[in-house]
Motif scaffolding. Structure first.
Motif, PDB file in Angstrom:
ATOM      1  N   SER A 194      76.475  55.585  68.068  1.00 23.46           N
ATOM      2  CA  SER A 194      77.076  55.363  66.741  1.00 23.46           C
ATOM      3  C   SER A 194      76.358  54.284  65.940  1.00 23.46           C
ATOM      4  CB  SER A 194      78.544  54.957  66.900  1.00 23.46           C
ATOM      5  OG  SER A 194      78.663  53.759  67.645  1.00 23.46           O
ATOM      6  N   GLN A 195      75.260  53.738  66.476  1.00 23.10           N
ATOM      7  CA  GLN A 195      74.661  52.571  65.836  1.00 23.10           C
ATOM      8  C   GLN A 195      74.112  52.847  64.437  1.00 23.10           C
ATOM      9  OE1 GLN A 195      71.201  52.163  65.321  1.00 23.10           O
ATOM     10  NE2 GLN A 195      70.551  54.058  66.291  1.00 23.10           N
ATOM     11  N   ARG A 196      73.783  54.087  64.102  1.00 18.32           N
ATOM     12  CA  ARG A 196      73.266  54.394  62.769  1.00 18.32           C
ATOM     13  C   ARG A 196      74.318  54.155  61.680  1.00 18.32           C
ATOM     14  NH1 ARG A 196      68.505  53.774  61.749  1.00 18.32           N
ATOM     15  NH2 ARG A 196      68.959  54.831  59.771  1.00 18.32           N
ATOM     16  N   ASP A 197      75.576  54.146  62.065  1.00 14.97           N
ATOM     17  CA  ASP A 197      76.651  53.992  61.081  1.00 14.97           C
ATOM     18  C   ASP A 197      77.248  52.579  61.083  1.00 14.97           C
ATOM     19  OD1 ASP A 197      76.452  56.728  60.437  1.00 14.97           O
ATOM     20  OD2 ASP A 197      77.711  57.251  62.156  1.00 14.97           O
ATOM     21  N   TRP A 198      76.649  51.689  61.827  1.00 16.67           N
ATOM     22  CA  TRP A 198      77.247  50.351  61.928  1.00 16.67           C
ATOM     23  C   TRP A 198      77.130  49.579  60.622  1.00 16.67           C
ATOM     24  CZ3 TRP A 198      75.106  48.182  67.232  1.00 16.67           C
ATOM     25  CH2 TRP A 198      75.661  48.920  68.276  1.00 16.67           C
ATOM     26  N   THR A 199      78.184  48.814  60.356  1.00 14.67           N
ATOM     27  CA  THR A 199      78.157  47.804  59.294  1.00 14.67           C
ATOM     28  C   THR A 199      78.620  46.490  59.922  1.00 14.67           C
ATOM     29  OG1 THR A 199      80.451  48.144  58.599  1.00 14.67           O
ATOM     30  CG2 THR A 199      78.768  49.554  57.588  1.00 14.67           C
TER      31      THR A 199
END
Length: 854
Positions: free
Chosen positions: A572-577
């Protein structure tokens, strides 16, 4: 009246004395001489007559049979009239004499037809609810009520025809302003009920109202008397009044005086044993008695337990036929029963089970009451009922769980404690397959701290054998995002931690198959924004899990699972904020995994590279850089614990640090450059990198580091000077001359920095730069630049800051080795221009003392 007395005294012997024994006749004559004084006009005369009668009646007692005639014929009617005497003293003496007469008379019940109406007339007017009683003196009202009690005790069943008068008087005196009158009236009402058991039920309901109006009296002794009287009145009266009394009794269970609560316990226990219609009221009376089992006073709790045991045994005996199979084939206590040695008897358990469906809705309602005391009592009662109901609670499970989810969010710790106890009992008596099917939908629909507390309590009460098949499923659900990321509040994280601890404490070695999921939950708890202060508790849970899984410590857990955890996070790291829970979990994992990170570099470095690209959320990159710098400061104990970090150095330098050192406008971009510089300093100052690796980093990053010397941040400028110093000190192949010559002007500018620390660091870096030239075969190539550097440095040798002067002197001393004659000429040219020529002279002395170059 005097004439009447004289006539009675002088009647012919054939009509009076012939009808009475001699002793009675003598007594009649003696009394007749005193009775006229009762009709005197003066108060003093009447009082003296009454006192004379008192002496006569208190004299050695005559035969009751002889006294009966004169008493009924002469004394009783006159004394009853004296009860209305204007003088208070006379009324008091009359009441006293009436009591003496009743005790001496052979047939006191013969006086009831005249005594009861007279007492009712003095104690209660025609409308007692609206008017004060005719007798104004409260001590006299007490004496009259005592006289009524005496009449009840002596009259017995003969009072039945006069119940109306007695009840009318008591209805008024039960509400008397004088507390002693109320207490005496309560005792009188109870005595009246016992004396007329066959007729009292017709009048009992009229006494219940006044009793209930007095049950909250400010004097605790009055409250006790009212409760005890109510028990007797209803015992011998109409069972229909039970419904009117129970709400008041329930309120008295909250009374601050133990004697009041004990009175309620005794009365309710007595009703359960002896009330004629008790079977109709079991579902209303049982909760009251069971509530006393948790009383704060041990003797009340013990008495309630004794009464409850008697109730169960009596009901069991009365229903022996229905319970024949259960009695003949009695099952032992369940192996996992919380207290098998004190398990309630069969009768008690059956009573609760058969009435649970009627009691439970009211308890569930009271658990959400606005009064804290009501919620506390209801929660305590629920735990007691569930202990009795055992596996029969399954049919009420959905309602129970829904109620417990609400109650466990209560602000009262006593309510929460009792509800967690109830949840543990659910786990003890209900199959996990059943309660999990009901509790998971509730948690998925609305994750809450109270729901997790209920789940943890249920698991804690569940037997290990029953829980074993469900451990993996429970751990997987807890690790799901809908649960472990359900809230950021501290209480939510604490209760989530309780679930893990409950699983580990119950499942023990059975948890080996779900260690990954449990570690994931613990990492999620540490990552909660509001979970500050839970670190020690999480560490304890980690150690406990590690103990049952491998017999090691928490580092063994990380070593076993950090790779898999990083792989899950990478998805899920591509969507992290900056606000993503997964980012916080990643940072926690990097901070706590320690040496295990060295084994998970294939998973760790790609996440770092992706998260630290310039196009990602700037605030997120700052957080990741902060975590990375802390790790790099102890690289040998973290990322390089296996000595493999050098394989990923190229990625770290070229793909992570270099892009983030590029200049971009804005404060956020400047903060990111500061973070990147800090990471580079942590990396370069560690002992992980070899000289060759430092040279590679220098070749790649030196231009970007030189640009950071102009940053607004003092920290960035300082760290950049130190990094350049490290780069220059590293031995190795020669640096390109054009690139090398560009370094000293940037460092020279920093000597004008507003920060002393930066100026000293720049001077130290210049020393290293000059030493690099001394070892370089191309020294003549740099002569013009060295001469320019000499001139500039000599200016700073006269700096107002003595520390800077000393640092510059050190630079010049190190640089003087290169071209001493040139430096001497430049120094002599400016020595007289300095405010203090001391350091110039020291420099010249050092140059002159130096041996000539070969």
């Amino acid at each position: 009246m005097a004439a009447l007395v004289a006539a009675e005294a002088g009647a012919p012997p054939g009509r009076a004395e012939a009808a009475e024994p001699a002793e009675a006749a003598e007594l009649s004559r003696a009394l007749s001489r005193l009775l006229p004084g009762l009709e005197a006009d003066s108060k003093l005369g009447r009082r003296r007559a009454l006192e004379a009668l008192q002496r006569a009646l208190e004299a050695p007692a005559a035969d009751p049979a002889a006294f009966q005639g004169p008493w009924a014929r002469l004394l009783l009617p006159r004394l009853l009239r004296c009860l209305a005497d204007p003088a208070e003293g006379c009324r008091a003496l009359a009441a006293h004499l009436l009591g003496l007469g009743l005790r001496r008379a052979a047939r006191p019940r013969d006086a009831l037809p005249r005594l009861l109406p007279a007492l009712a007339a003095r104690l209660a007017g025609p409308e007692p609810a609206r008017r004060p009683p005719p007798e104004a003196c409260e001590e006299l009202r007490l004496a009259l009520v005592q006289l009524l009690r005496l009449a009840v005790d002596l009259g017995g069943a003969a009072l039945a025809p006069h119940l109306d008068d007695a009840v009318r008087a008591l209805r008024c005196t039960l509400l008397d302003p004088f507390a002693a009158v109320r207490r005496e009236s309560c005792e009188c009402a109870a005595a009246l009920a016992r004396a007329t058991p066959d007729h009292f039920h017709m009048q009992s309901e009229s006494l219940v109202g006044p009793l209930m109006q007095s049950i909250a009296h400010q004097h605790w002794k009055v409250r006790v008397a009212v409760i005890e009287a109510s028990g007797t009145v209803i015992q011998f009266g109409s069972g229909k009044s039970v419904d009117d009394v129970l709400p008041h009794f329930a309120q008295r269970l909250f009374d601050g005086v133990p004697q009041v609560r004990q009175a309620v316990t005794r009365v309710v226990g007595g009703w359960l044993l002896e009330l004629r219609d008790r079977y109709s009221f079991f579902h209303k009376l049982i909760p009251l008695l069971l509530s006393s089992l948790d009383d704060e006073m041990p003797h009340i709790a013990l008495e309630a337990a004794s009464l409850w045991e008697k109730v169960g045994l009596q009901w069991q005996k009365e229903n022996e036929e229905d319970l024949k199979d259960k009695l003949d084939f009695a099952s032992p206590p369940p192996a996992h029963h919380p207290s098998p040695e004190t398990r309630p008897g069969l009768g008690c358990r059956e009573l609760v089970f058969r009435n649970l469906s009627k009691v439970l809705p009211a308890i569930c309602h009271d658990l959400t009451d606005w009064v804290a005391g009501t919620r506390v009592k209801s929660a305590q009662l629920l735990a007691v009922l569930l202990l009795h109901a055992e596996d029969h609670i399954t049919q009420h499970l959905e309602v129970l769980l829904r109620t417990l989810l609400l109650a466990c969010a209560d602000e009262e710790s006593a309510v929460v404690s009792s509800c967690t106890r109830s949840a543990e009992l659910i786990g003890t008596f209900v199959s996990p397959e059943v309660f999990l099917k009901l509790i998971w939908p509730m948690l998925k629909k609305s994750p809450s701290a109270s729901g997790l507390l209920v789940l943890a309590s249920v698991i804690r009460g569940c037997p290990r054998e029953a829980l074993r098949p469900h451990l993996k499923a429970i751990a997987t659900e807890l690790a799901g995002t809908h649960i472990c990321q359900g809230s950021e509040h501290r209480q939510y994280g604490e209760n989530l931690l309780l679930c893990v601890r409950a699983l580990v404490s119950v499942g023990r070695e059975d948890c080996r198959g779900c260690g990954l999921q449990l570690v994931e939950v613990l990492v999620a708890v540490m990552a909660l924004a509001g979970a500050t202060g839970l670190g020690d508790k999480v560490q304890e849970a980690m150690d406990a899990l590690a103990e049952v899984e491998s017999g090691g410590d928490s580092q063994d857990l990380y070593r076993a699972h950090v790779g898999a955890l990083l792989e899950r996070l990478a998805g899920s790291q591509r969507d992290w904020t900056v606000h993503s829970p997964e980012l916080l979990q990643f940072i926690v994992l990097v901070a706590h995994a320690g040496p295990a990170l060295g084994e998970a570099l294939p998973q760790l470095v790609p996440i770092l590279r992706s998260c630290l690209q310039p196009d990602r959320d700037p605030q997120m990159r700052l957080k990741v850089f902060s975590a990375l710098s802390r790790v790099l400061l102890t690289a040998e104990e973290t990322v390089d614990s296996q000595g493999q970090f050098h394989r990923y150095l190229d990625t770290v330098i070229k793909d992570i640090l270099a892009p983030n050192l590029q200049w971009h406008a804005g404060r956020t971009a400047a903060a990111i450059r500061t973070a990147a510089v800090s990471c580079l300093w942590a990396l370069s100052s560690s002992e992980v990198l070899s000289a060759t690796q430092v040279q590679d980093a220098r070749e790649t990053l030196m231009p970007q580091v030189l640009t950071t010397l102009e940053e607004d941040s003092q920290t960035t400028r300082l760290v950049s000077c130190r990094i350049i110093n490290v780069f220059l000190k590293t031995p190795g192949s020669a640096v390109d001359a054009d690139k090398f010559i560009k370094i000293y002007p940037e460092l020279l500018k920093r000597l004008d920095d507003v920060s002393r620390e930066v100026r000293l660091a720049a001077a130290s870096a210049l020393v290293t730069w000059l030493e690099c030239i001394r070892n370089d075969d191309r020294k003549p190539y740099y002569q013009s630049d060295i001469q320019y550097l000499y001139k500039e440095l000599l200016v700073y040798l006269d700096d107002p800051d003595s520390a800077v002067q000393d640092a510059v002197l050190e630079v010049l001393t190190a640089g003087g080795v290169l071209f001493p004659d040139l430096l001497a000429r430049e120094t002599e040219a400016v020595v007289r221009q300095h405010r203090s020529p001391t350091r110039c002279e020291r420099l010249l002395q050092g140059l002159q003392a130096r041996p000539p170059a070969p």
